[in-house]
Design an enzyme around this catalytic site. Sequence first.
Site, mmCIF file in Angstrom:
data_model
loop_
_atom_site.group_PDB
_atom_site.id
_atom_site.type_symbol
_atom_site.label_atom_id
_atom_site.label_comp_id
_atom_site.label_asym_id
_atom_site.label_seq_id
_atom_site.Cartn_x
_atom_site.Cartn_y
_atom_site.Cartn_z
ATOM 1 N N CYS A 272 -10.739 -1.740 14.550
ATOM 2 C CA CYS A 272 -11.054 -3.160 14.766
ATOM 3 C C CYS A 272 -11.169 -3.541 16.233
ATOM 4 O O CYS A 272 -11.854 -4.505 16.577
ATOM 5 C CB CYS A 272 -9.999 -4.025 14.103
ATOM 6 S SG CYS A 272 -9.785 -3.606 12.374
ATOM 7 N N GLU B 87 -13.809 -12.625 -5.783
ATOM 8 C CA GLU B 87 -12.474 -12.090 -6.087
ATOM 9 C C GLU B 87 -11.410 -12.702 -5.176
ATOM 10 O O GLU B 87 -10.215 -12.563 -5.438
ATOM 11 C CB GLU B 87 -12.404 -10.567 -5.885
ATOM 12 C CG GLU B 87 -13.470 -9.741 -6.541
ATOM 13 C CD GLU B 87 -14.644 -9.514 -5.615
ATOM 14 O OE1 GLU B 87 -15.556 -10.376 -5.644
ATOM 15 O OE2 GLU B 87 -14.674 -8.526 -4.875
ATOM 16 N N LYS C 18 -15.778 -9.691 7.836
ATOM 17 C CA LYS C 18 -14.728 -10.561 7.297
ATOM 18 C C LYS C 18 -15.319 -11.890 6.832
ATOM 19 O O LYS C 18 -14.793 -12.531 5.927
ATOM 20 C CB LYS C 18 -13.664 -10.831 8.369
ATOM 21 C CG LYS C 18 -12.773 -9.640 8.665
ATOM 22 C CD LYS C 18 -11.631 -9.530 7.681
ATOM 23 C CE LYS C 18 -10.829 -8.247 7.903
ATOM 24 N NZ LYS C 18 -10.087 -7.820 6.696
ATOM 25 N N GLU D 47 0.826 -1.202 0.000
ATOM 26 C CA GLU D 47 0.000 0.000 0.000
ATOM 27 C C GLU D 47 0.865 1.259 0.000
ATOM 28 O O GLU D 47 0.564 2.246 -0.667
ATOM 29 C CB GLU D 47 -0.935 -0.020 1.218
ATOM 30 C CG GLU D 47 -2.151 0.875 1.073
ATOM 31 C CD GLU D 47 -3.202 0.532 2.122
ATOM 32 O OE1 GLU D 47 -4.089 -0.283 1.818
ATOM 33 O OE2 GLU D 47 -3.149 1.051 3.245
ATOM 34 N N GLU E 21 2.062 1.714 -3.382
ATOM 35 C CA GLU E 21 0.950 2.182 -4.226
ATOM 36 C C GLU E 21 0.731 3.680 -4.034
ATOM 37 O O GLU E 21 0.545 4.429 -4.995
ATOM 38 C CB GLU E 21 -0.326 1.407 -3.898
ATOM 39 C CG GLU E 21 -1.497 1.790 -4.800
ATOM 40 C CD GLU E 21 -2.829 1.126 -4.404
ATOM 41 O OE1 GLU E 21 -2.840 0.237 -3.536
ATOM 42 O OE2 GLU E 21 -3.855 1.521 -4.981
ATOM 43 N N SER F 67 -7.386 1.979 -2.282
ATOM 44 C CA SER F 67 -6.191 1.189 -2.591
ATOM 45 C C SER F 67 -6.628 -0.175 -3.130
ATOM 46 O O SER F 67 -7.580 -0.768 -2.648
ATOM 47 C CB SER F 67 -5.376 1.005 -1.304
ATOM 48 O OG SER F 67 -4.511 -0.110 -1.457
ATOM 49 N N CYS G 90 -8.417 -2.015 4.208
ATOM 50 C CA CYS G 90 -8.309 -3.170 5.104
ATOM 51 C C CYS G 90 -9.639 -3.614 5.675
ATOM 52 O O CYS G 90 -9.807 -4.769 6.042
ATOM 53 C CB CYS G 90 -7.403 -2.842 6.294
ATOM 54 S SG CYS G 90 -5.825 -2.235 5.788
ATOM 55 N N GLU H 84 -16.395 -11.123 3.505
ATOM 56 C CA GLU H 84 -15.255 -10.832 2.631
ATOM 57 C C GLU H 84 -14.634 -12.118 2.071
ATOM 58 O O GLU H 84 -14.310 -12.202 0.883
ATOM 59 C CB GLU H 84 -14.186 -10.037 3.400
ATOM 60 C CG GLU H 84 -13.013 -9.591 2.532
ATOM 61 C CD GLU H 84 -11.873 -8.978 3.347
ATOM 62 O OE1 GLU H 84 -11.585 -9.475 4.454
ATOM 63 O OE2 GLU H 84 -11.258 -8.007 2.867
#
Lengths: 435, 580
Positions: free
Chosen positions: B511, B374, B366, B287, B290, B327, B307, B369
């Site tokens: 988190c 993907e 999560k 990142e 990037e 990102s 994230c 996710e």
Amino acid sequence: MSKVMPLISKNCGQIRPTSVEDYVKAGGYAALKKALGMKPLEIIEEIKKARLMGRGGAGYPAGAKWQQMYEIEHTPKYIVCNADEGEPGTFKDKLLLEQDPLKVIEGMTIAGYVFNSHDGYIYIRGEYAAIQKLFQEAIDNAVQAGYLGDNILGSKYSFHLHVMTGAGAYVCGENSAMLNSIEGKAGRPRVKPPHLAEVGLFQKPTLVNNVESFANVPVILDIGAEKYLSIGTAESGGTKLVCLSGHVAKPGVYEVPFGVTLRDIIFDEEIGGGMSGHRKLKFYHLGGQSGPCGFLPQLDTEYCYKALRANGLSVGSGAVVVLDESVCVIDYLKCVTEFFIHESCGKCTPCREGNKQLYLILDKFSQGTATQDDYRQLERLSNLLAKVSFCGLGQAAATALNTCLKNLRAEFDAHLSGQCPAGVCFTNQETESGE
Amino acid sequence: MQKTGKAAKKVTVSIDGRPVTVPEGTTILEAARQAGVKIPTLCHHTDLKPRATCRLCVVEVKGQRRFQTACNTPVADGSEILTNSKAIREARKTILELLLADHPQDCLKCVRNQNCELQKLANEYQIREVAFERSEKDLPLENTNPSIVRDMNKCVKCGRCVEVCQEVQQVAAINTANRSVDFGVSTAYGESLADSPCVYCGQCIAVCPVGALTEKDDTARVWEALDNPELHVVVQTAPAVRVALGEEFGWAPGTISTGKMVAALRRLGFAKVFDTNFTADLTIIEEGNELLQRIKEGGVLPMITSCSPGWINYIEKFYPELLPHVSTCKSPQQMFGALAKTYYPEKAGIPAEKIFVVSIMPCTAKKYECTRPEMQSSGYQDVDVVLTTRELARMIKQAGIDVEALSEEEYDAPLGISTGAAVIFGASGGVMEAALRTVYEVVTGQELKDVDFKEVRGLTGIKEATVDLAGTKVKIAVANGLANAKVLLEKIKAGQCAYHFIEIMCCPGGCIGGGGQPLGTTVAIKEKRLEATYDIDRGLKLRKSHENPAVKTLYEEFLEKPLGHKSHELLHTVYSKRKY
């Protein structure tokens, strides 16, 4: 002496309701002209002196409410008229809105002047769709004639009125729920504090009064507080629109000065005219479904805030539902409770769950399956509703039950042993055994 | 409402006969607490606005006809308050009985058994019988999404979840609906959460007092994998789990339980205990590069972190036009999954198809996710199962592991090696701080002496700073909680956003305040978890991601270089607009 006194309803049926010309000819807008020459505090003083009690149901002194509102510094302030007349058996606001809307408009305009408000809202119940149109027409005519809108009567004061429609929820008659509804939110009551006078419509200071309260304002300024007060009793100034319905000979809206008796209202030839049939009076329900029931020994109570309260009764909305001996008290209370189950917004536990359970217990009485313990449960629930509910709806839901339990206990007891003195309950069993 | 600002006037009230002096505007509830009296509440939550709808907190105030709700009524000077009179006890009992008459009676089978606010109150008030008729609603259980299970039969209509969803997150997937006995919480038109704007953050679960809202329990799938001798089951633990898991065992909030957690995971039977922190360090490398590339090559700025899966769901649903700002880096969990089934099999000599990857996350999003199409760049579903902190605790308890008695153990190499920069990913501002520690050294070529960027730490909703990178002023912002994220996104949309880099975490506090964390989380508890997080960071020798030796090896052996071909294949992703 006549027991009726058309004061705020004197134009009703006498003039074209939306005609400013007719209204002015009948003495309308004299109060507004007078008001524009007065200081706001002088007007509030006059309302206070007249001892005008809010006509929405709670009977809060209007002058004190206006004074509190006046002392709040934030602006803008909004004027809201609660015309969500949803209390069953109540149709007096309907009379004013339909037959003399300009009086209500004038009252709101004067209130707007007192608080330097530029916008007022009238929340008319959804069921009064035709009246909403008519009221809008009256507003438009008033604007055209210069009594409303920009620079009223050439003064610097501008006031705009907006008609809002309800959508059928009884709870929107609760002022904070109504404001939520006007804002486009679900019509559920708000957490208080803050109070509406501080944080009301669109989070701004807001004065909310009932239709009849606003209609009283021009009358008070017209005839003066002193004369107005002389009409009623020492504590309750003026007159009250009473809505008579049920087993009464002449149902309808009557304007009576405070101080006539309940007996006058039901039996006087000029008012109720007695019972509609041959049966005797059993009880009467005052102030709508949320009000107390009255019984024969209370008939000579003066109809005014103080005397009624002293006798465990109240003016409430002004409804007087007359019930004869054919009515079973259990059956009647089941209807009342069903109404509150239907109309509860559901957010607080006592009202959402309590009314449901109340109904189930009353149903046990009407089925003959109730026991002594159910009295205790009724008492628990009615106490909870009255003392713990979030808003007035739940707080009042068991009022009728309480008064009936106190005064018609024998009829409850009879149901424990499978007897219904009015012959309403247990009819199925009788038919079965008769066959 | 609490009055703030002016120096508050003090008022003295009597609570159950004892005088208490508190600042004007204090609620009865708070004044009673200060007097050592705990008034029962159900709809109230310390971090939310009072709603006063359950009515359990009623008290008698002398001179008032009706009882007053303690949660929202400010004390009036000189008032006499009774919190435990006969009438009050009776009212509270009646309320509890009414609630129980409307509530399923299957406590033994409920996920919230012994951790349920209603159950606790019923016990405190000794409700042994319910005088009222029971009503069964028989509403369908909603368990069709990977993250959140809703059982509205158990809902007590407290409204906390609605406030969190409407105001704290401003997602508004749920709202109160209907009236009277049908009043409850619903999505628009009663559609499933999957068809709603829900981002699966699970903040609703975190505030639910009963078992109406829970995470989708995936422990059975993990047991099954552990029981399968054919599988090589590895586990990764997110940074925020180690500072919260202990609460499930009765340890004080903020207790660091890393070593015991690792030991317990080994006892459960995981072949390798790895750390998401390893890929958190890797995320910083990818990142950070990037970001530098975007700055150098005139790419889309500000760049926003990626994230937090709840945040990704949010931007895909609410601001798809701003997706180019995000990102392309996968979250550390998904980077881990991709490597665990490519790099790790090569290194360990185990076929990828035999590897089963379990994540322990503070997060319910999560769970969703890992099911995204993907997220299969290894050729398999990269992460097989995600467990929340709560579910891990349940497994440890079920296995009879006495965590108290365990000795602390270390993570396995290489995917268990990490730095202090990775552990702070668990806190709002942590990704930003970790990135700055690395980007600073990459750009300036100088050693960063003071690695603490305190201006981006803490629970404040939006934090901003400007960092001087050898003359280049980099403007950064950090937001936690989606209502705060929305503020920044609107700024970007309006073109009023001169930031280079923004960190966004879906959950308030980051988190450590995730929707999968131990229940009963409050701001005070979040602060303890934050402290613990920075304590761990401070105690580590390596505190910069680019110093992680295992990450260096990973590039040498496998990835070659940041943003390289393999990185793109395994560590980066694409986003798309999602309808609801």
